[in-house]
Write an enzyme that holds these catalytic residues in place. Sequence first.
Site, PDB file in Angstrom:
ATOM      1  N   ASP A  34       0.836  -1.194   0.000  1.00 33.12           N
ATOM      2  CA  ASP A  34       0.000   0.000   0.000  1.00 33.12           C
ATOM      3  C   ASP A  34       0.874   1.249   0.000  1.00 33.12           C
ATOM      4  O   ASP A  34       1.651   1.451   0.935  1.00 33.12           O
ATOM      5  CB  ASP A  34      -0.896  -0.031   1.242  1.00 33.12           C
ATOM      6  CG  ASP A  34      -2.114   0.846   1.118  1.00 33.12           C
ATOM      7  OD1 ASP A  34      -2.172   1.657   0.181  1.00 33.12           O
ATOM      8  OD2 ASP A  34      -3.016   0.734   1.956  1.00 33.12           O
ATOM      9  N   ASP A  35       0.759   2.067  -1.034  1.00 34.04           N
ATOM     10  CA  ASP A  35       1.523   3.319  -1.143  1.00 34.04           C
ATOM     11  C   ASP A  35       3.033   3.096  -1.202  1.00 34.04           C
ATOM     12  O   ASP A  35       3.803   3.952  -0.747  1.00 34.04           O
ATOM     13  CB  ASP A  35       1.208   4.259   0.023  1.00 34.04           C
ATOM     14  CG  ASP A  35      -0.164   4.902  -0.080  1.00 34.04           C
ATOM     15  OD1 ASP A  35      -0.941   4.506  -0.956  1.00 34.04           O
ATOM     16  OD2 ASP A  35      -0.457   5.793   0.721  1.00 34.04           O
ATOM     17  N   CYS A  74      -6.004   4.015  -4.283  1.00 28.02           N
ATOM     18  CA  CYS A  74      -6.107   2.607  -3.965  1.00 28.02           C
ATOM     19  C   CYS A  74      -7.340   1.828  -4.370  1.00 28.02           C
ATOM     20  O   CYS A  74      -7.224   0.786  -4.972  1.00 28.02           O
ATOM     21  CB  CYS A  74      -5.859   2.505  -2.489  1.00 28.02           C
ATOM     22  SG  CYS A  74      -6.825   1.517  -1.526  1.00 28.02           S
ATOM     23  N   ARG A  78      -7.236  -1.499  -6.915  1.00 31.31           N
ATOM     24  CA  ARG A  78      -7.567  -2.825  -6.388  1.00 31.31           C
ATOM     25  C   ARG A  78      -8.692  -3.468  -7.187  1.00 31.31           C
ATOM     26  O   ARG A  78      -8.696  -4.683  -7.426  1.00 31.31           O
ATOM     27  CB  ARG A  78      -7.921  -2.715  -4.905  1.00 31.31           C
ATOM     28  CG  ARG A  78      -6.713  -2.378  -4.049  1.00 31.31           C
ATOM     29  CD  ARG A  78      -7.054  -1.884  -2.639  1.00 31.31           C
ATOM     30  NE  ARG A  78      -5.855  -1.319  -2.044  1.00 31.31           N
ATOM     31  CZ  ARG A  78      -4.966  -2.018  -1.340  1.00 31.31           C
ATOM     32  NH1 ARG A  78      -5.173  -3.299  -1.096  1.00 31.31           N
ATOM     33  NH2 ARG A  78      -3.897  -1.431  -0.864  1.00 31.31           N
ATOM     34  N   LYS A 128      -6.049  -5.659   3.634  1.00 33.09           N
ATOM     35  CA  LYS A 128      -6.882  -4.523   3.235  1.00 33.09           C
ATOM     36  C   LYS A 128      -7.752  -4.869   2.023  1.00 33.09           C
ATOM     37  O   LYS A 128      -7.242  -5.274   0.987  1.00 33.09           O
ATOM     38  CB  LYS A 128      -5.982  -3.332   2.932  1.00 33.09           C
ATOM     39  CG  LYS A 128      -6.705  -2.095   2.470  1.00 33.09           C
ATOM     40  CD  LYS A 128      -5.722  -0.963   2.256  1.00 33.09           C
ATOM     41  CE  LYS A 128      -6.381   0.250   1.649  1.00 33.09           C
ATOM     42  NZ  LYS A 128      -5.435   1.367   1.463  1.00 33.09           N
ATOM     43  N   HIS A 130     -10.842  -2.638   0.851  1.00 27.55           N
ATOM     44  CA  HIS A 130     -11.075  -1.289   0.305  1.00 27.55           C
ATOM     45  C   HIS A 130     -11.870  -1.264  -0.988  1.00 27.55           C
ATOM     46  O   HIS A 130     -11.629  -0.439  -1.868  1.00 27.55           O
ATOM     47  CB  HIS A 130      -9.758  -0.530   0.128  1.00 27.55           C
ATOM     48  CG  HIS A 130      -9.929   0.929   0.423  1.00 27.55           C
ATOM     49  ND1 HIS A 130      -8.886   1.818   0.463  1.00 27.55           N
ATOM     50  CD2 HIS A 130     -11.039   1.671   0.675  1.00 27.55           C
ATOM     51  CE1 HIS A 130      -9.320   3.021   0.752  1.00 27.55           C
ATOM     52  NE2 HIS A 130     -10.642   2.955   0.879  1.00 27.55           N
ATOM     53  N   SER A 155      -8.517   1.647   4.414  1.00 23.86           N
ATOM     54  CA  SER A 155      -7.240   2.144   4.929  1.00 23.86           C
ATOM     55  C   SER A 155      -7.338   2.433   6.423  1.00 23.86           C
ATOM     56  O   SER A 155      -8.372   2.899   6.901  1.00 23.86           O
ATOM     57  CB  SER A 155      -6.835   3.429   4.191  1.00 23.86           C
ATOM     58  OG  SER A 155      -6.675   3.187   2.818  1.00 23.86           O
ATOM     59  N   HIS A 232       1.059   2.412   3.949  1.00 18.54           N
ATOM     60  CA  HIS A 232       0.145   3.558   4.008  1.00 18.54           C
ATOM     61  C   HIS A 232       0.338   4.290   5.333  1.00 18.54           C
ATOM     62  O   HIS A 232       0.740   3.708   6.338  1.00 18.54           O
ATOM     63  CB  HIS A 232      -1.295   3.050   3.892  1.00 18.54           C
ATOM     64  CG  HIS A 232      -2.301   4.097   3.545  1.00 18.54           C
ATOM     65  ND1 HIS A 232      -2.750   5.027   4.450  1.00 18.54           N
ATOM     66  CD2 HIS A 232      -2.953   4.348   2.389  1.00 18.54           C
ATOM     67  CE1 HIS A 232      -3.649   5.807   3.868  1.00 18.54           C
ATOM     68  NE2 HIS A 232      -3.785   5.428   2.612  1.00 18.54           N
ATOM     69  N   ASP A 284      -0.153  -0.815  -4.864  1.00 19.34           N
ATOM     70  CA  ASP A 284      -1.438  -0.346  -5.398  1.00 19.34           C
ATOM     71  C   ASP A 284      -1.349   1.022  -6.058  1.00 19.34           C
ATOM     72  O   ASP A 284      -2.213   1.388  -6.845  1.00 19.34           O
ATOM     73  CB  ASP A 284      -2.510  -0.342  -4.316  1.00 19.34           C
ATOM     74  CG  ASP A 284      -2.235   0.649  -3.208  1.00 19.34           C
ATOM     75  OD1 ASP A 284      -1.110   1.148  -3.100  1.00 19.34           O
ATOM     76  OD2 ASP A 284      -3.164   0.928  -2.433  1.00 19.34           O
ATOM     77  N   ASN A 285      -0.334   1.792  -5.749  1.00 26.00           N
ATOM     78  CA  ASN A 285      -0.116   3.096  -6.396  1.00 26.00           C
ATOM     79  C   ASN A 285       1.227   3.624  -5.931  1.00 26.00           C
ATOM     80  O   ASN A 285       1.922   2.984  -5.138  1.00 26.00           O
ATOM     81  CB  ASN A 285      -1.238   4.099  -6.092  1.00 26.00           C
ATOM     82  CG  ASN A 285      -1.613   4.202  -4.633  1.00 26.00           C
ATOM     83  OD1 ASN A 285      -2.708   3.789  -4.235  1.00 26.00           O
ATOM     84  ND2 ASN A 285      -0.724   4.741  -3.817  1.00 26.00           N
ATOM     85  N   LYS A 305       1.776   9.549  -5.546  1.00 26.90           N
ATOM     86  CA  LYS A 305       0.378   9.151  -5.366  1.00 26.90           C
ATOM     87  C   LYS A 305      -0.573  10.304  -5.681  1.00 26.90           C
ATOM     88  O   LYS A 305      -0.330  11.450  -5.342  1.00 26.90           O
ATOM     89  CB  LYS A 305       0.178   8.690  -3.922  1.00 26.90           C
ATOM     90  CG  LYS A 305      -1.235   8.298  -3.563  1.00 26.90           C
ATOM     91  CD  LYS A 305      -1.313   7.878  -2.104  1.00 26.90           C
ATOM     92  CE  LYS A 305      -2.728   7.527  -1.704  1.00 26.90           C
ATOM     93  NZ  LYS A 305      -2.811   7.082  -0.290  1.00 26.90           N
TER      94      LYS A 305
END
Length: 514
Positions: A34-35, A74, A78, A128, A130, A155, A232, A284-285, A305
Amino acid sequence: MDLKITFIILMPLLGVVLCSKDPEKPNIVIMFADDLGYGDLQAYGHPTSHTPNLNNLAKNGLLFTQFYVSSPVCSPSRASLLTGRYQTRSGIWPGVFEPDVVGGLPLNETTVAEILHPRGYHTAIVGKWHLGVGKDNMYLPPNQGFDEYYGIPYSHDMCPCEICFYPNETCLNDCKDDFTSCPVFDGLNIVEQPADLVTLHEKYVNRSVHIIADNAARGQPFFLYYAFQHTHHPKYAGKQFRNSTIRGPFGDALAELDDGVGRVMKQLEDSGVLENTLVLFTSDNGPSLRWENIGGNAGLLKCGKGTTYEGGQRVPAIASWKGRITPGRTVELTSALDILPTICSIVGVPLPSVTMDGVDISSVLFNGGKSPRESFFYYPTTVRPEYGIYAVRYKQYKAHYYTQGSANSDENNHDKDCRPSTKRAAHDPPLLYDLHQDPSEQYDLSNDTNYASIIDQINQVKAKFEETMVFGDSQMANHSPYVEPCCNGPCDPFPECCKCTQSEKKDIHLRFIP
């Protein structure tokens, strides 16, 4: 959320258990960070990150240098990972799911889990989600093809947070206090609320290795989607990893993530299923730059991001399958959109009967060959049909039709293009960059007449793609506090009253919409 990416795909060892003798039923594990930015891993050049397990994965696997997710935030990325379709088709726009959003990933979308489950796979997600909760839990993973679900549905900054590091250190970044505390779901039940971030990593890893060990022992093929909350914000880490790196809070969180990767890989080996396991790790990004030194790093890429510059959507990715994937690196254009079609090809399952944006990249994975993907389309965080695509990549060239900064960058970012104060700007002709020569997007070629034909080609590619794009109704449009997860609701005072411990294992009670 808003890869944060990392993910791994894995398959079982031939000849160890009965099911692993069937080459059409390999185990599949996807691990999604994540991130996590393009420049955050040692394997991608960061000098102070401590990621020995990811280093080993890169050493023994295929490292992607031009791998993209479909969105710079995100929830959309996803959705596209699991469906092989741009998020706009599914209505996962604009932005990301918050706890009070009524919608979710539409149930008529076909996920990777729904493809594999009918073929005898045990399908599980840890971490996660989301992609929405909804009334009566209707959008949670057990209703999207997953047999097993353990994790937080969004998140961990979308709920009050007090303690992020052992021992009892306060969180370093802001969290949202107007929603219920973060719930940990086991299936459709909340087993802990609020989630204890200091012990969350151990719970996620323990569940993941149990899924591997249990299914390998039973001879059942499995699909494990391990979606990290790391890295994240707010950054968090338990006792073993707090103050363990010289990179500070981000480095500690990343080291804990790396530990999870290592323990999953070890369990695959210990369970005798490693040599028939495909591994893909990604994010994810791109990295959040909002928190400066506590945030991530996009390396040589521009911005991060929330933007459609390279730092927002080009992410680290590593694929590994012992004996099947030759270690090395590839410059082929690939995307998380391609995961579902590639899995269908490997397992021998037809694609869903819908418009598919992903392509089968087996040629890249197994033969060191060319990617069938020639183009990629960049949608912004706040997608709007009247603007549509912000940028197009065609072969090595990228054209920006719109550019915009992001709230996920700091107002003092050294690059003013990244800052949240930089509003949307239209470009005609589009800004043009040669990403093979200029991955940092520094030298605009749009006014060079030598590239006029390239811009014409990209315009045609864009127009042809847009003819196929039908925007699904936005799933983000409606909000209600009655869908916020609450382990002992309805109760007062809401949302502070929504608390229970893991040992209580209470059934979930949503404050249902009247």
